[in-house]
Design a protein around this motif. Structure first.
Motif, mmCIF file in Angstrom:
data_model
loop_
_atom_site.group_PDB
_atom_site.id
_atom_site.type_symbol
_atom_site.label_atom_id
_atom_site.label_comp_id
_atom_site.label_asym_id
_atom_site.label_seq_id
_atom_site.Cartn_x
_atom_site.Cartn_y
_atom_site.Cartn_z
ATOM 1 N N UNK A 269 25.975 -34.847 59.615
ATOM 2 C CA UNK A 269 27.482 -34.565 59.828
ATOM 3 C C UNK A 269 27.731 -33.079 59.964
ATOM 4 N N UNK A 448 18.499 -45.791 46.138
ATOM 5 C CA UNK A 448 19.318 -45.020 47.237
ATOM 6 C C UNK A 448 19.706 -43.563 46.967
ATOM 7 N N UNK A 449 18.942 -42.713 47.541
ATOM 8 C CA UNK A 449 19.537 -41.266 47.168
ATOM 9 C C UNK A 449 20.783 -40.863 47.426
ATOM 10 N N UNK A 450 21.360 -41.230 48.464
ATOM 11 C CA UNK A 450 22.894 -40.887 48.713
ATOM 12 C C UNK A 450 23.797 -41.736 48.108
ATOM 13 N N UNK A 451 23.573 -42.969 48.119
ATOM 14 C CA UNK A 451 24.293 -44.060 47.380
ATOM 15 C C UNK A 451 24.437 -44.093 46.062
ATOM 16 N N UNK A 452 23.202 -43.847 45.335
ATOM 17 C CA UNK A 452 22.937 -43.576 44.064
ATOM 18 C C UNK A 452 22.791 -45.051 43.329
ATOM 19 N N UNK B 48 25.664 -32.788 46.876
ATOM 20 C CA UNK B 48 24.375 -33.606 46.624
ATOM 21 C C UNK B 48 23.581 -33.132 45.280
ATOM 22 N N UNK B 52 17.405 -34.692 44.291
ATOM 23 C CA UNK B 52 17.255 -36.119 44.568
ATOM 24 C C UNK B 52 17.873 -36.375 45.813
ATOM 25 N N UNK B 53 18.990 -35.429 46.122
ATOM 26 C CA UNK B 53 19.756 -35.932 47.384
ATOM 27 C C UNK B 53 21.086 -36.855 47.057
ATOM 28 N N UNK B 54 21.075 -37.177 45.779
ATOM 29 C CA UNK B 54 22.106 -38.271 45.263
ATOM 30 C C UNK B 54 23.490 -37.810 45.219
ATOM 31 N N UNK B 55 24.155 -38.640 45.731
ATOM 32 C CA UNK B 55 25.576 -38.045 46.120
ATOM 33 C C UNK B 55 26.543 -37.791 44.689
ATOM 34 N N UNK B 177 26.928 -51.764 56.133
ATOM 35 C CA UNK B 177 27.434 -50.803 55.049
ATOM 36 C C UNK B 177 28.749 -50.477 55.164
ATOM 37 N N UNK B 215 30.262 -43.792 59.581
ATOM 38 C CA UNK B 215 29.723 -42.034 59.893
ATOM 39 C C UNK B 215 30.662 -41.506 59.600
ATOM 40 N N UNK B 217 33.741 -39.716 56.529
ATOM 41 C CA UNK B 217 33.308 -39.818 55.078
ATOM 42 C C UNK B 217 34.070 -41.083 54.520
#
Lengths: 718, 242
Positions: A269, A448-452, B48, B52-55, B177, B215, B217
């Motif tokens: 995005x 999951x790296x984005x969802x945690x 992020x 780790x790229x974690x949100x 998802x 896709x 947010x």
């Protein structure tokens, strides 16, 4: 081969016996499969084929008590089918479905519930449960056997919906060779070179096949093709040798190598599009020695060793700097040793008992190299056939599976066939089926790296949560994972009732009603909450579904005159595949849909079309005209399926709105083949064909369905 | 016998026509205006984790006033004093953080807001008065489904709007998802000051994409609702009220 009286329970007579010489296991025994693979196409249709899959011993097709179908090499040849999916697509009771490859549905079950065998031994390698049947060439086969309904009481896990067994043709007793070449749309080519030869004491057949395509692009405005370009090599060896009158050794081996290449673009995005090259490779091999020893006139011992390996590699390379953005390897090895004793007590009683051990190993990117999952598994099975009278036969079987990583289980089955007259067969069976937990359900350890969120398979779950807790990432545990029972296999109880009736010598009708009750389906549930609010999920035996329906087939083989005949099969299947929880909720009146404009409306049971990907109605057609005098064969073959759900948009988790369905469609193919004989002993077959005559495509929904494709092929037999 | 059927048909006809004629001419009701709240942020992803790229998000609630259709306190406000001040009163009625929805009452706030989920299409809330009972405050809900596990049930949440897919206002589709509001669910509530109202969620994604689109947010609520300011459970007014 011995000629048997037709009603004489042919399978029994073949009960040989043995002395098991473990030392000679590198070679293997001749199976009892007779060569009914056809020299003359008309004759073959008339013959009563022998099948092995349903009972693990030879039996005439019409005397098997469970729904069984065979597809002969004639059908494969005349429909111009190259890969397993090409010929299964037009088979009554089988639907294809795209999900990480082309999978099959039998009796409404997804691909992971059908066991695929090559000469009786399992083909491995599944992605998201799907065994891509287009991996498998149809070359070198005598026929396919399809058993619908569970056969787990003989084969164990995965044989819940059915079993498809690919039977190689045994080598002929003279030297023969064949070469074929085919070229078609999208630069799709297929080449095969085959040599075979033998004597009465043994024989061997080898073929090499190359199948390749440039791939195709159904969405030209999106960067990258719909299917990648690939080339696929298969080498296959089948050999047998009679060491003595009582000892036969058989060997099968196969290797497959595939490389594929593709490109795609991805866009985060708010960032610019990045383009990647995707490269994939697949390496498969299997080796299958078998020894058959006739111990006495009435006992035979069969020992089988089997080892197979499946390995894939995938890379994504960023085009601008060749940076490897993604890499995934998967490596699976499966080894099996089995011993089976066939005992003919008298003309009415036949038993088979057997047992074996299986070892499996997994490796690859998703599994840490320090603790690559390894499992071991023992099993025992017993089958007893009681031919009570000419009118009625019983078959009971049961199997016990003791696996290191999931709960042990016992799987029984009872089937009966009644023959009130030569023209009528009535069949009924009740049996249990099971499917072992998938690898991810046992061994996954993933965050999951984005969802945690995190997901753990049942084996690493306890350690995984402890580790997270030690790192201060667990806010609360929802349950004590140490008290959990081991994950159980998914389990079904199936009922099949039906029969066949021969109305005329050229007209046979078949019907089967099935009902599968499935419990213990594995789903994820939260087991703990993390400090970031996300959950830790584990796998549990939760969901219940049922599938039920009707399978019917009409087969017509009229002889038109002394040279020509028709062979027509019409199939129809009605299917309901439903989630019990949703059915209950609908019956309670608490399930609604939401229209695109936002209006909510209550749904009735008629609005529920069942699980995604299942068409309630489907039909199949196989029609051929065969002229043996001039060596001409024409075939029209195809299938139609009613619409099926593929997504949910309005929040009730199943398909009910028109925009949640793939519309109904039909795919039809046609071929014409002509056989020429220039000099005796050299035969030449030319074929032209057209796939998907109506040119139906759904680029995003059914990517495996390319547009209209033509091809032409030549084959020499010498 | 024939005669009997003839009589029966005539009788039916009479009853049918009679039913048609007997519709009373009630004074026409005036529906309350349905209010729309769009893209109310509910602790969206702010950044992020670089390694780790974690949100990452603020892990804070947004608080909303249903009477005035106003966001009182955004989840993007991190100042502790301001958060304490803005959340302490009864000006806010409903709060959002991720998929969790709270009402200003019980364990969630000092107000007297309560709520319950009705299995009814939102359109039908005008037909009859809202239920008189069944409302619970956050922290006192005992009806949330427990999580059934092989080790026994684990109690569900105690918020008025149960948490978890399929338990409260949303379903999570593990294939796509997507978080989508469950159709045919209407939340009946009382505000922090005790007025009755009804609400339904339309979207969890920014811009209320139709069809829903993961896709876009997430953690952006769009919902429609109405509040009866006169304290009654009817979601309409009589003309004389004007």
């Amino acid at each position: 081969m011995a000629k048997l009286p037709t009603y004489c329970y042919s399978g029994l007579i073949w009960v040989f016996c043995i002395l098991c010489l473990l030392g000679t296991l590198t070679v293997s025994a001749q199976t009892v499969i007779p060569d009914y693979s056809p020299k003359d196409s008309i004759r073959t249709i008339e013959m009563t084929p022998l099948v092995i899959t349903a009972t693990r011993s030879q039996k005439m097709l019409e005397d098997v008590a469970v729904p069984t179908t065979i597809i002969t090499s004639n059908i494969i040849q005349r429909e111009g089918a190259l890969r397993l999916g090409d010929v299964l697509a037009n088979q009554m009771g089988i639907a294809l479905f795209d999900d990480h490859g082309t999978g099959i549905q039998i009796q409404g079950f997804a691909s992971d519930y059908t066991l695929i065998l090559l000469d009786g031994e399992p083909v491995i390698g599944r992605t998201a449960g799907t065994l891509d049947i287009d991996r498998i060439t149809l070359k070198g086969l005598s026929h396919l056997e399809i058993v619908r309904g569970p056969s787990s009481s003989l084969y164990g896990s995965e044989a819940l919906a059915g079993v498809i067994n690919l039977i190689p043709s045994p080598p002929k007793e003279k030297m023969e060779g064949a070469a074929s070449f085919r070229i078609g749309s999208y630069a799709t080519s297929d080449m095969t070179l085959q040599m075979e030869g033998g004597r009465d004491w043994g024989g061997m057949r080898v073929f090499v096949n190359r199948y390749a395509s440039r791939g195709y692009d159904l969405s030209p405005n999106i960067y990258g093709p719909t299917t990648p370009s690939f080339s696929d090599w298969t080498g296959d060896l089948r050999a047998h040798i009679k060491l003595s009158e009582r000892i036969k050794v058989k060997l099968g081996a196969r290797g497959t190598f595939e490389n594929q290449e593709s490109v795609f673009a991805s866009q985060q995005l708010g960032q610019t599009e990045e383009r990647y090259n995707e490269e994939g490779a697949r390496r498969e091999w299997s080796i299958h020695p078998e020894i058959d020893v006739q111990l006495s006139k009435k006992t035979r011992l069969n020992t089988t060793l089997y080892r197979t390996s499946y390995r894939t590699e995938t890379h994504h390379l960023r085009q601008e700097d060749e940076f490897i953005n993604y890499e995934d390897n998967f490596d699976q090895t499966y080894s099996k040793a089995e011993i089976k004793l066939d005992m003919l007590w008298n003309t009415k009683h036949l038993s088979n008992i057997g047992g074996g051990v299986i070892g499996e190993q997994l490796g690859g990117t998703r599994y840490p190299s320090t603790s690559e999952p390894e499992s071991s598994h023992r099993y025992f099975f017993i089958q007893h056939e009681w031919l009570a009278s000419d009118l009625i036969h019983f078959n009971t079987s049961a199997r016990y599976d003791d696996h290191s990583d999931y709960a042990a289980r016992f799987t029984p089955k009872l089937s009966v066939i009644v023959r009130p007259s030569d023209q009528i067969r009535l069949r009924a069976s009740i049996g249990s089926g099971f499917k072992a937990p998938a690898f991810r359900q046992l061994y996954l350890a993933f965050t999951n790296s984005s969802g945690g969120y995190s997901v753990f398979g049942s084996i690493p779950m306890s350690d995984g949560i402890n580790q997270l807790e030690a790192n201060g990432l667990i806010q609360q545990r929802l349950l004590d994972v140490r008290e959990l029972d081991p994950l159980r296999a998914e389990n079904s109880v199936a009922y099949n009732v039906g029969g066949s009736i021969t109305l005329r010598t050229w007209l046979t009708a078949q019907l089967n009603l099935f009902h599968n009750n499935v419990t213990d389906l594995i789903e994820t549930q939260p087991v703990a909450q993390k400090t970031n609010g996300a959950f830790v999920y584990g796998y549990f035996n939760l969901a219940k579904i049922y599938t039920r329906g009707i399978e019917s087939e009409l087969r017509m083989t009229p002889q038109l005159n002394s040279q020509s005949s028709l062979d027509i099969s019409l199939g129809y299947q009605y299917l309901q595949a439903r989630d019990r929880e949703i059915v209950d909720a609908i019956n309670e009146g608490t399930v609604y849909g939401r229209s695109p404009s936002g209006r909510d409306y209550r749904l009735g049971i008629g609005d529920y079309t069942g699980l995604f990907g299942r068409s309630p109605h489907s039909a199949s057609l196989r029609a051929a005209y065969i002229n043996s005098k001039i060596g001409l064969t024409a075939s029209a073959h195809g299938r139609w399926r009613s619409r099926y759900g593929y997504r949910d948009l309005d929040g009730n988790l199943f398909a009910n709105r028109p925009d949640e369905f793939v519309p109904h469609y039909a795919v039809l193919g046609a071929t014409i083949s002509k056989k020429f004989t220039f000099v005796p002993s050299i035969e030449f077959i030319a074929q032209v064909g057209l796939d998907n005559v109506f040119n139906h495509t759904y680029p995003t929904l059914v990517p495996s369905l390319p547009g209209r494709r033509g091809y032409t092929s030549l084959q020499f037999n010498f | 016998m024939k005669l009997f059927f003839l009589h029966f048909y005539i009788l039916c006809l009479v009853i049918f026509l009679g039913a048609c004629n007997s519709t009373p001419s009630e004074p026409e009701r005036i529906m309350l205006d349905v209010q729309l709240a769009e893209d109310i942020i509910a602790d969206p992803v702010t950044s992020r984790d670089p390694s780790t790229g974690r949100a990452l998000s603020n892990n804070l609630y947004s608080l909303f006033d249903l009477d005035t259709n106003e966001l009182i306190l955004s989840s993007s406000v991190t100042d502790k004093d301001q958060r304490r001040t803005d959340s302490s009163g009864t000006i806010w009625d409903i709060g959002f953080r991720g998929t969790t929805v709270i009402f200003n009452g019980g364990v969630s706030g000092p107000g007297e807001a309560t709520a319950q989920i009705l299995t009814l299409p939102f359109e039908t809330v005008f037909d009859e008065p809202l239920p008189s009972d069944g409302y619970v405050t956050d922290g006192s809900n005992t009806t949330c489904p427990s999580i059934e596990t092989p080790a026994g049930p684990v109690p569900g949440s105690t918020l008025a709007i149960c948490t978890g897919s399929g338990n409260g206002w949303y379903n999570y589709n593990s294939n796509t998802q997507l978080i989508t509001p469950i159709p045919g669910r209407t939340i009946a509530f009382t505000t922090a000051t005790g007025n009755y109202g009804a609400l339904r969620f339309l979207s969890y994604y920014k811009g209320n994409p139709n069809p829903p689109d993961s896709d876009q947010p997430s953690r952006h609520y769009t919902f429609e609702y109405l509040v009866q300011p006169d304290g009654s459970r009817n979601l309409f007014r009589m003309p004389s009220d004007n």
